[in-house]
Design an enzyme around this catalytic site. Sequence first.
Site, PDB file in Angstrom:
ATOM      1  N   ASP A   9       2.565   6.580   1.646  1.00 60.62           N
ATOM      2  CA  ASP A   9       3.306   7.144   0.512  1.00 60.62           C
ATOM      3  C   ASP A   9       2.383   7.243  -0.705  1.00 60.62           C
ATOM      4  O   ASP A   9       2.586   6.580  -1.723  1.00 60.62           O
ATOM      5  CB  ASP A   9       4.552   6.305   0.181  1.00 60.62           C
ATOM      6  CG  ASP A   9       4.217   4.861  -0.210  1.00 60.62           C
ATOM      7  OD1 ASP A   9       5.033   4.261  -0.932  1.00 60.62           O
ATOM      8  OD2 ASP A   9       3.142   4.350   0.172  1.00 60.62           O
ATOM      9  N   ASP A  14      -2.689   3.924  -1.351  1.00 61.14           N
ATOM     10  CA  ASP A  14      -2.644   4.691  -0.098  1.00 61.14           C
ATOM     11  C   ASP A  14      -3.822   5.668  -0.024  1.00 61.14           C
ATOM     12  O   ASP A  14      -4.420   5.868   1.026  1.00 61.14           O
ATOM     13  CB  ASP A  14      -1.352   5.500  -0.012  1.00 61.14           C
ATOM     14  CG  ASP A  14      -0.108   4.661  -0.097  1.00 61.14           C
ATOM     15  OD1 ASP A  14       0.260   4.264  -1.218  1.00 61.14           O
ATOM     16  OD2 ASP A  14       0.483   4.371   0.962  1.00 61.14           O
ATOM     17  N   ASN A  36       6.481   5.422  -3.031  1.00 64.51           N
ATOM     18  CA  ASN A  36       5.926   5.405  -4.394  1.00 64.51           C
ATOM     19  C   ASN A  36       6.399   6.605  -5.202  1.00 64.51           C
ATOM     20  O   ASN A  36       6.473   6.554  -6.425  1.00 64.51           O
ATOM     21  CB  ASN A  36       4.395   5.433  -4.344  1.00 64.51           C
ATOM     22  CG  ASN A  36       3.821   4.098  -3.933  1.00 64.51           C
ATOM     23  OD1 ASN A  36       4.335   3.058  -4.331  1.00 64.51           O
ATOM     24  ND2 ASN A  36       2.789   4.120  -3.121  1.00 64.51           N
ATOM     25  N   THR A 125       1.445   2.160   5.538  1.00 63.92           N
ATOM     26  CA  THR A 125       1.221   1.541   4.221  1.00 63.92           C
ATOM     27  C   THR A 125       2.318   1.948   3.231  1.00 63.92           C
ATOM     28  O   THR A 125       2.097   1.976   2.021  1.00 63.92           O
ATOM     29  CB  THR A 125      -0.158   1.941   3.649  1.00 63.92           C
ATOM     30  OG1 THR A 125      -0.200   3.372   3.494  1.00 63.92           O
ATOM     31  CG2 THR A 125      -1.285   1.479   4.551  1.00 63.92           C
ATOM     32  N   PHE A 166       7.675  -4.342  -1.850  1.00 60.97           N
ATOM     33  CA  PHE A 166       8.188  -2.972  -1.956  1.00 60.97           C
ATOM     34  C   PHE A 166       8.348  -2.271  -0.598  1.00 60.97           C
ATOM     35  O   PHE A 166       9.421  -1.730  -0.293  1.00 60.97           O
ATOM     36  CB  PHE A 166       7.230  -2.163  -2.847  1.00 60.97           C
ATOM     37  CG  PHE A 166       7.632  -0.741  -3.074  1.00 60.97           C
ATOM     38  CD1 PHE A 166       7.112   0.275  -2.290  1.00 60.97           C
ATOM     39  CD2 PHE A 166       8.533  -0.396  -4.069  1.00 60.97           C
ATOM     40  CE1 PHE A 166       7.474   1.601  -2.488  1.00 60.97           C
ATOM     41  CE2 PHE A 166       8.913   0.924  -4.280  1.00 60.97           C
ATOM     42  CZ  PHE A 166       8.379   1.930  -3.485  1.00 60.97           C
ATOM     43  N   ASN A 167       7.302  -2.209   0.218  1.00 56.93           N
ATOM     44  CA  ASN A 167       7.362  -1.422   1.463  1.00 56.93           C
ATOM     45  C   ASN A 167       8.472  -1.912   2.389  1.00 56.93           C
ATOM     46  O   ASN A 167       9.120  -1.114   3.066  1.00 56.93           O
ATOM     47  CB  ASN A 167       6.022  -1.478   2.199  1.00 56.93           C
ATOM     48  CG  ASN A 167       4.956  -0.661   1.506  1.00 56.93           C
ATOM     49  OD1 ASN A 167       5.267   0.230   0.704  1.00 56.93           O
ATOM     50  ND2 ASN A 167       3.705  -0.964   1.785  1.00 56.93           N
ATOM     51  N   HIS A 240      -3.759  -2.911  -2.267  1.00 55.08           N
ATOM     52  CA  HIS A 240      -2.928  -3.301  -1.122  1.00 55.08           C
ATOM     53  C   HIS A 240      -3.298  -2.550   0.175  1.00 55.08           C
ATOM     54  O   HIS A 240      -3.651  -3.153   1.174  1.00 55.08           O
ATOM     55  CB  HIS A 240      -1.452  -2.987  -1.425  1.00 55.08           C
ATOM     56  CG  HIS A 240      -0.914  -3.586  -2.687  1.00 55.08           C
ATOM     57  ND1 HIS A 240      -0.689  -4.945  -2.851  1.00 55.08           N
ATOM     58  CD2 HIS A 240      -0.541  -2.994  -3.850  1.00 55.08           C
ATOM     59  CE1 HIS A 240      -0.191  -5.157  -4.056  1.00 55.08           C
ATOM     60  NE2 HIS A 240      -0.095  -4.000  -4.694  1.00 55.08           N
ATOM     61  N   ASP A 241      -3.182  -1.243   0.154  1.00 55.06           N
ATOM     62  CA  ASP A 241      -3.160  -0.481   1.408  1.00 55.06           C
ATOM     63  C   ASP A 241      -4.480  -0.441   2.174  1.00 55.06           C
ATOM     64  O   ASP A 241      -4.460  -0.500   3.417  1.00 55.06           O
ATOM     65  CB  ASP A 241      -2.645   0.937   1.129  1.00 55.06           C
ATOM     66  CG  ASP A 241      -1.193   0.905   0.679  1.00 55.06           C
ATOM     67  OD1 ASP A 241      -0.757   1.856   0.015  1.00 55.06           O
ATOM     68  OD2 ASP A 241      -0.496  -0.090   0.981  1.00 55.06           O
TER      69      ASP A 241
END
Length: 324
Positions: A9, A14, A36, A125, A166-167, A240-241
């Site tokens: 996203d 990402d 996102n 992700t 979140f994910n 993060h991703d």
Amino acid sequence: MRNVILDCDPGHDDALAILLAAGHLNVLGITTVAGNQTIDNVTSNALKILTVAGLTHIPVARGMAGPLVPTSRQKPDVHGPDFHGETGLDGPDLPEPTISPDRRHAVDFIIETIRSHDEVTLVPTGPLTNIALALRREPSIVGGIREISLMGGGLTHGNVSAAAEFNILMDPEAAHIVFTCGAPVKMCGINLTRQVMATPVEADRMRAIGNRTGQVVAELLDFFLGTCEKLFGLPGGPLHDPCAVVPLIDTTLIEFEPMRVDIELYGEHTYGMTLCDHRHLLLGDGEIKRIGKRMGDPPYTEVGLRIDRERFFDLLTNTLAAYP
Ligand code: RIB
Ligand code: CA
């Protein structure tokens, strides 16, 4: 090279995951999912990132615009645009994409691609809606999935709430389907990803690469660092991703620990939590020690505990330097 499908996203982090993966793995395709930003924006953003980096041979298939079971507890109006801006990739002035999305829906793309290739690794992700629907539509694809290396959840806490990341929170029911599907799962949660926060030092390191991709990434980081500080008071922007991509390139950068992970689907305060059974670990004073036997029933998820920050940023910088 390992066959992978990125389900994402974009989203600043990402975008970095896409660039890291395409520099080392055989990216069979990118599927997009709302998270996102809207499905329109994240799909356009994936196409733009591929255009910037000269990766227009990689197909992009548009996916789900929302969760399996929409509820207000997913807090759909929180966070995505706050962190990633109105486009989802605010910061740099990105060129219009020179490619269009694949004609297939993401779910069909995932199924067809797994059926037509050996041993595909899925790298989600974003919210797990596309992956869950592919598994429900065609359960037999599990046999063709080498592993699922995802960014999501957390060993002990969330980010959107004290419990939920979140994910996972954007589609907990989908996450439950994915974590219990039978394919091996690696989970890079925010306990891990917050160990690789980009600061202005790293943004300038990307800028100093001197190519267009490095400049775009530097400007993405300039924006992302600002929103992470403003919204969470963080000293940087957690990348993060790309963490979900790292173990597919070099297995020595992240330490994983197998443990039972359940997705909370009912709790008033814990809906969307990845409940990790780490009773055999002693967490604290910056150390993680194994002190007992693993509890909880299989299947076990490989949960990321530690990442080598220096080697992570070296890998990312060196990968970006190879782009135009
Ligand atoms: O909680 C962090 C995750 O949510 C990252 O994947 C970020 O891109 C957003 O999707
Ligand atoms: Ca994401």
